[in-house]
Write an enzyme that holds these catalytic residues in place. Structure first.
Site, PDB file in Angstrom:
ATOM      1  N   ARG A 146     -54.113  82.148-104.123  1.00  0.00           N
ATOM      2  CA  ARG A 146     -54.847  82.298-105.380  1.00  0.00           C
ATOM      3  C   ARG A 146     -56.216  81.625-105.323  1.00  0.00           C
ATOM      4  NH1 ARG A 146     -49.833  82.349-109.382  1.00  0.00           N
ATOM      5  NH2 ARG A 146     -50.510  84.048-110.696  1.00  0.00           N
ATOM      6  N   ARG A 151     -55.229  80.954-117.899  1.00  0.00           N
ATOM      7  CA  ARG A 151     -54.835  81.628-116.652  1.00  0.00           C
ATOM      8  C   ARG A 151     -55.855  82.706-116.272  1.00  0.00           C
ATOM      9  NH1 ARG A 151     -49.327  83.143-118.769  1.00  0.00           N
ATOM     10  NH2 ARG A 151     -49.045  84.447-116.938  1.00  0.00           N
ATOM     11  N   ARG A 187     -41.690  83.435-120.932  1.00  0.00           N
ATOM     12  CA  ARG A 187     -42.267  82.355-120.129  1.00  0.00           C
ATOM     13  C   ARG A 187     -42.962  81.344-121.029  1.00  0.00           C
ATOM     14  NH1 ARG A 187     -45.112  84.482-114.720  1.00  0.00           N
ATOM     15  NH2 ARG A 187     -46.545  82.848-115.377  1.00  0.00           N
ATOM     16  N   ARG A 201     -44.410  90.412-122.949  1.00  0.00           N
ATOM     17  CA  ARG A 201     -43.388  90.575-121.913  1.00  0.00           C
ATOM     18  C   ARG A 201     -42.251  89.552-121.991  1.00  0.00           C
ATOM     19  NH1 ARG A 201     -46.165  88.540-116.271  1.00  0.00           N
ATOM     20  NH2 ARG A 201     -46.786  86.512-117.068  1.00  0.00           N
ATOM     21  N   LYS A 251     -47.645  92.066-110.607  1.00  0.00           N
ATOM     22  CA  LYS A 251     -47.290  91.562-109.267  1.00  0.00           C
ATOM     23  C   LYS A 251     -45.781  91.385-109.136  1.00  0.00           C
ATOM     24  CE  LYS A 251     -49.859  87.794-109.415  1.00  0.00           C
ATOM     25  NZ  LYS A 251     -50.465  87.961-110.747  1.00  0.00           N
TER      26      LYS A 251
END
Ligand code: AMP
Length: 206
Positions: free
Chosen positions: A85, A162, A151, A124, A13
């Site tokens: 969401r 998540r 993160r 990532r 996203k």
């Protein structure tokens, strides 16, 4: 153009919203960045938000909706990254945009296998400046040259939460937007460039 990006954590996203914002010249509204701004203010609400975010849970609707709605109300076009969401958020957004006479044009569902998405999350890095997530071998941001960071919620435990939350709360929005007649489904298992090509084609942006 007013667009929504839907997809699991790691579906791309952030990358897609950067590509679309650059191409269309409209702002990306990144929900987690708006929430972090609230947290920086050091208020009690900010502290509550931060505890949800760090463990990978969704911040309650009553705290999120007003923050996002306030930020998009003055805008003509926008790309929503990370909102809505939940069904409650989707319905609140629909009703507010109806009131403003500015409906969503398309909800883009970045459809990725859970295995691919989990692997992407674990490896990532993201740019400290613009939030873009460059290819794993890059040492600085390939979009703006900014420094990279990991993160806090890209650890095994928070990632698992998540995904559970995504499947329970967010996946139903795919059917919601399908029934609204504005869903665009994109195969997001492909390379960054191939996803971009399909996305731009689907939006007639070539
Ligand atoms: P993201 O950067 O989009 O993966 O979001 C990071 C975290 O911010 C999520 O795990 C949630 O804790 C919070 N968050 C972002 N968007 C929302 C939303 N629409 N509703 C509730 N919490 C959100």
């Amino acid at each position: 153009m007013r667009l929504i990006l839907l997809g699991s954590p790691g579906s791309g996203k952030g990358t897609a919203s950067c590509q679309l914002a650059d191409r269309l010249g409209v702002p990306r509204i990144v929900t987690s960045d708006l929430l972090k701004e609230q947290i920086k203010k050091g208020t009690e609400i900010g502290l509550t938000m931060s505890s949800y975010m760090e463990r990978g849970d969704l911040v309650p609707d009553n705290l999120v909706i007003s923050v996002v709605v306030d930020s998009i109300t003055p805008l003509v076009g926008f790309i929503l990254d990370g909102f809505p969401r939940t069904l409650g958020q989707a319905k609140a957004l629909k009703s507010k945009l109806h009131e403003l006479g500015k409906p969503i044009d398309k909800a883009i569902f970045l459809d990725v296998s859970l295995e691919t998405a989990k692997a992407r999350n674990l490896k990532r890095s993201i740019c400290k400046v613009c939030g873009f997530s460059p290819m794993p071998h890059e040492t600085t941001c390939s979009r703006c040259g900014g420094d990279l960071t990991k993160r806090v919620d890209d650890n095994e435990e928070a990632i698992a939460r998540r995904f559970t939350n995504y499947i329970r709360d967010t996946q139903p929005l795919v059917d919601f937007y399908k029934s609204e007649g504005i869903l665009l489904q994109i195969d997001a298992n492909l390379s960054v460039e191939d996803v971009r090509i399909h996305l731009f084609e689907a939006l007639s942006l070539q």
